[in-house]
Structure formats: structure tokens, C-alpha cells
Design a protein around this motif. Structure first.
Motif, PDB file in Angstrom:
ATOM      1  N   GLU A 169      38.620  25.242  32.922  1.00 55.43           N
ATOM      2  CA  GLU A 169      37.252  25.699  32.681  1.00 55.43           C
ATOM      3  C   GLU A 169      36.536  26.117  33.963  1.00 55.43           C
ATOM      4  OE1 GLU A 169      34.295  21.982  32.392  1.00 55.43           O
ATOM      5  OE2 GLU A 169      35.823  21.967  30.818  1.00 55.43           O
ATOM      6  N   GLU A 170      36.943  25.572  35.097  1.00 58.89           N
ATOM      7  CA  GLU A 170      36.324  25.986  36.352  1.00 58.89           C
ATOM      8  C   GLU A 170      36.619  27.450  36.665  1.00 58.89           C
ATOM      9  OE1 GLU A 170      34.115  24.226  37.986  1.00 58.89           O
ATOM     10  OE2 GLU A 170      34.372  22.664  36.467  1.00 58.89           O
ATOM     11  N   ASP A 171      37.787  27.926  36.219  1.00 64.92           N
ATOM     12  CA  ASP A 171      38.101  29.342  36.384  1.00 64.92           C
ATOM     13  C   ASP A 171      37.164  30.205  35.554  1.00 64.92           C
ATOM     14  OD1 ASP A 171      40.113  29.002  38.183  1.00 64.92           O
ATOM     15  OD2 ASP A 171      41.753  29.164  36.756  1.00 64.92           O
ATOM     16  N   ALA A 172      36.853  29.727  34.339  1.00 60.85           N
ATOM     17  CA  ALA A 172      35.911  30.468  33.491  1.00 60.85           C
ATOM     18  C   ALA A 172      34.533  30.527  34.148  1.00 60.85           C
ATOM     19  CB  ALA A 172      35.814  29.804  32.117  1.00 60.85           C
ATOM     20  N   SER A 178      41.621  37.751  34.708  1.00 63.09           N
ATOM     21  CA  SER A 178      42.809  38.603  34.675  1.00 63.09           C
ATOM     22  C   SER A 178      44.153  37.873  34.613  1.00 63.09           C
ATOM     23  CB  SER A 178      42.807  39.519  35.913  1.00 63.09           C
ATOM     24  OG  SER A 178      42.865  38.739  37.103  1.00 63.09           O
ATOM     25  N   ASN A 179      44.181  36.582  34.912  1.00 63.07           N
ATOM     26  CA  ASN A 179      45.476  35.898  35.047  1.00 63.07           C
ATOM     27  C   ASN A 179      46.259  35.825  33.738  1.00 63.07           C
ATOM     28  OD1 ASN A 179      45.132  35.567  37.763  1.00 63.07           O
ATOM     29  ND2 ASN A 179      44.578  33.403  37.677  1.00 63.07           N
ATOM     30  N   SER A 218      46.847  29.091  36.964  1.00 67.53           N
ATOM     31  CA  SER A 218      45.551  28.671  36.439  1.00 67.53           C
ATOM     32  C   SER A 218      44.788  29.886  35.922  1.00 67.53           C
ATOM     33  CB  SER A 218      44.760  27.959  37.537  1.00 67.53           C
ATOM     34  OG  SER A 218      43.488  27.582  37.060  1.00 67.53           O
ATOM     35  N   CYS A 219      44.197  29.757  34.737  1.00 63.85           N
ATOM     36  CA  CYS A 219      43.496  30.909  34.155  1.00 63.85           C
ATOM     37  C   CYS A 219      42.304  30.455  33.312  1.00 63.85           C
ATOM     38  CB  CYS A 219      44.457  31.738  33.296  1.00 63.85           C
ATOM     39  SG  CYS A 219      45.048  30.886  31.816  1.00 63.85           S
ATOM     40  N   SER A 220      41.437  31.404  33.035  1.00 61.28           N
ATOM     41  CA  SER A 220      40.341  31.151  32.102  1.00 61.28           C
ATOM     42  C   SER A 220      40.721  31.745  30.753  1.00 61.28           C
ATOM     43  CB  SER A 220      39.046  31.792  32.596  1.00 61.28           C
ATOM     44  OG  SER A 220      39.056  33.190  32.339  1.00 61.28           O
ATOM     45  N   LEU A 221      39.971  31.329  29.719  1.00 64.79           N
ATOM     46  CA  LEU A 221      40.141  31.919  28.393  1.00 64.79           C
ATOM     47  C   LEU A 221      38.846  32.635  28.014  1.00 64.79           C
ATOM     48  CD1 LEU A 221      41.979  28.966  26.577  1.00 64.79           C
ATOM     49  CD2 LEU A 221      42.963  30.882  27.857  1.00 64.79           C
TER      50      LEU A 221
END
Length: 247
Positions: A169-172, A178-179, A218-221
Motif C-alpha cells: 500500500e505504500e507504493d500506492a 507501472s510495475n 513491489s507494486c501498487s494496485l
């Protein structure tokens, strides 16, 4: 037409046992001559019932079905053990969306404590939910459901997968976007994707660092923060769209 996953099947005949016999004879009230779909080892055949006994149904193969409803890549959903019946929901809906495997794991922020003594009955219930959802959604295979793993076991278990991602969630919050798309663009038919989703409280920074050290991306959704039971369905829907609708 009803669909059943059978334990014994040759090129010409299927043998059905257990609860499915009751379903065929008592619930559906089928008789000799009725047709059903039988699934075995990822293959599906149209079959005609030829014999019914108290504990077995025999069905002859009429024809093998060539088309497959399975996702072209293998997707494993690893869920940080959540509260209540949320995992049952993930397994049911995730099966409908094409997941090939479900791996619960005990995360640092998992509130639920796994009881090994009572655990086998829970795993059997999860397996039953996966089976029924696979039948309902016309799958050719029942997803595998494991007992909950430790975080260390999870890292080892993921080793055979082609690509590995962790939803963070920190990526979001940072706007990463893009990941996941990049990973999907690199995946080829027949390859596999391992997806880690945290429990209600999310994954700790240390857990994410350990995953990245073990070749996870690591990625966001997307920009919104999803619930633990929603995130797996987002990923599976994205995979289905990318591989089944957008091409």
C-alpha cells in the motif's frame, strides 16, 4: 449441464464416488443416459451415465472438450491470514476468476492465530469451497489450497514461480503505477505469477524488504487502498483482462 471433478478416469470412462454420487442421484435426480461433464487432470469430457449404484456412478466418454477455460498463466494467491471468513471469500471468488493456487500465510500483523489441531478441518472446508466454485465457473481444474505457511516457508514455496509480486500500500500512496503492468507484459503463456497480499493491517516494511530480497517486485494496485479480500480479485481480474480480453 452439471460438471464433476472425478478421481478416476480413462480415455473412455469416468468413475464418480463420494458426495458427487449423492448430488447426481438425489439432488439432480439423474438416471442412466443423462449427460454430464467430467473433469480429470485438467481435461474435460462430455460423458453419458451408464450405471448407477449406491456408492458409484459410471459414465462413458462421448467426446473430449478441446477448448479450455483456464487462464493461460498460472496464478498463485498468497494471502496474509485474515479474520473471519474473508479467506473463504477469496478462495471462492478467486477460483471463479481463474486462480490456480491459494497459499495462506501467517504475517506479522495477522490477528488470527492458526490452530494446528483444528486446522485440518478448515483446510478441508477451503478445498470444498474451491471445488464447488470450480464446478460453478466451468473450470477444468480445482485450485490447490495449502495449509497456512510461515513467512519463511512462503519465501521457499514461491521459488518455482516465473514472476513474483507483492502488493504494497505504500507504493500506492507514492503513486507507483507501472510495475504490475510491466510484469504482465513480460509474462508468456504457460508461465506463472506468485502474488502476495497482506492481512488487514498490511505487510510490515521488514516483510516487504525480505520479499524484495527474494526477487519479488513491489507494486501498487492502483491509487486506491484495497481491502485484503479485494486485492486478490483485482489482480486476477487484471490478469484475465490482459491475457483473455485485450489480445
Amino acid at each position: 449441464m452439471q460438471r464433476y471433478f472425478v478421481d478416476q478416469m480413462s480415455e473412455t470412462q469416468a468413475k464418480i464416488f463420494g458426495e458427487d454420487v449423492h448430488h447426481i442421484t438425489r439432488v439432480m435426480r439423474m438416471s442412466v443416459g443423462d449427460t454430464i461433464f467430467c473433469c480429470y487432470n485438467g481435461r474435460v469430457a462430455l460423458c453419458a451415465i451408464t450405471e448407477i449404484t449406491n456408492d458409484m456412478v459410471l459414465a462413458d466418454v462421448v467426446e473430449w472438450v478441446k477448448n479450455s477455460n483456464e487462464l493461460p498463466i498460472k496464478v498463485c494467491i498468497a494471502s496474509g491470514l485474515p479474520k473471519g471468513d474473508k479467506l473463504e471469500y477469496v478462495i471462492q471468488k478467486g477460483t471463479e476468476l481463474g486462480a490456480s493456487e491459494f497459499v495462506p500465510f501467517v504475517a506479522a500483523r495477522s490477528i488470527v492465530k492458526w490452530d494446528e489441531k483444528k486446522g485440518q478441518k478448515k483446510v478441508e472446508r477451503w478445498e470444498k469451497i474451491a471445488k464447488e466454485a470450480a464446478e460453478q465457473s466451468h473450470r477444468a481444474m480445482i485450485p490447490n489450497v495449502t495449509k497456512p505457511l510461515s513467512f519463511k516457508e512462503l519465501l521457499s514455496f514461491s521459488g518455482s514461480y516465473t514472476y513474483k509480486v507483492v502488493a504494497y500500500e505504500e507504493d500506492a500512496k507514492r503513486g507507483e503505477s507501472s510495475n504490475l503492468s510491466r510484469v504482465l507484459s513480460q509474462l508468456k503463456h504457460g508461465e506463472s505469477l506468485f502474488v502476495v497480499i497482506g492481512p488487514e493491517g498490511g505487510l510490515t516494511e521488514k516483510e516487504v524488504e525480505s520479499l524484495i530480497e527474494n526477487e519479488f517486485i513491489s507494486c501498487s494496485l492502483g491509487p486506491r487502498i484495497l481491502r485484503t479480500e479485494t486485492a486478490p480479485l483485482y489482480v486476477l481480474s487484471a490478469v484475465s483482462y490482459y491475457f483473455e480480453l485485450a489480445r
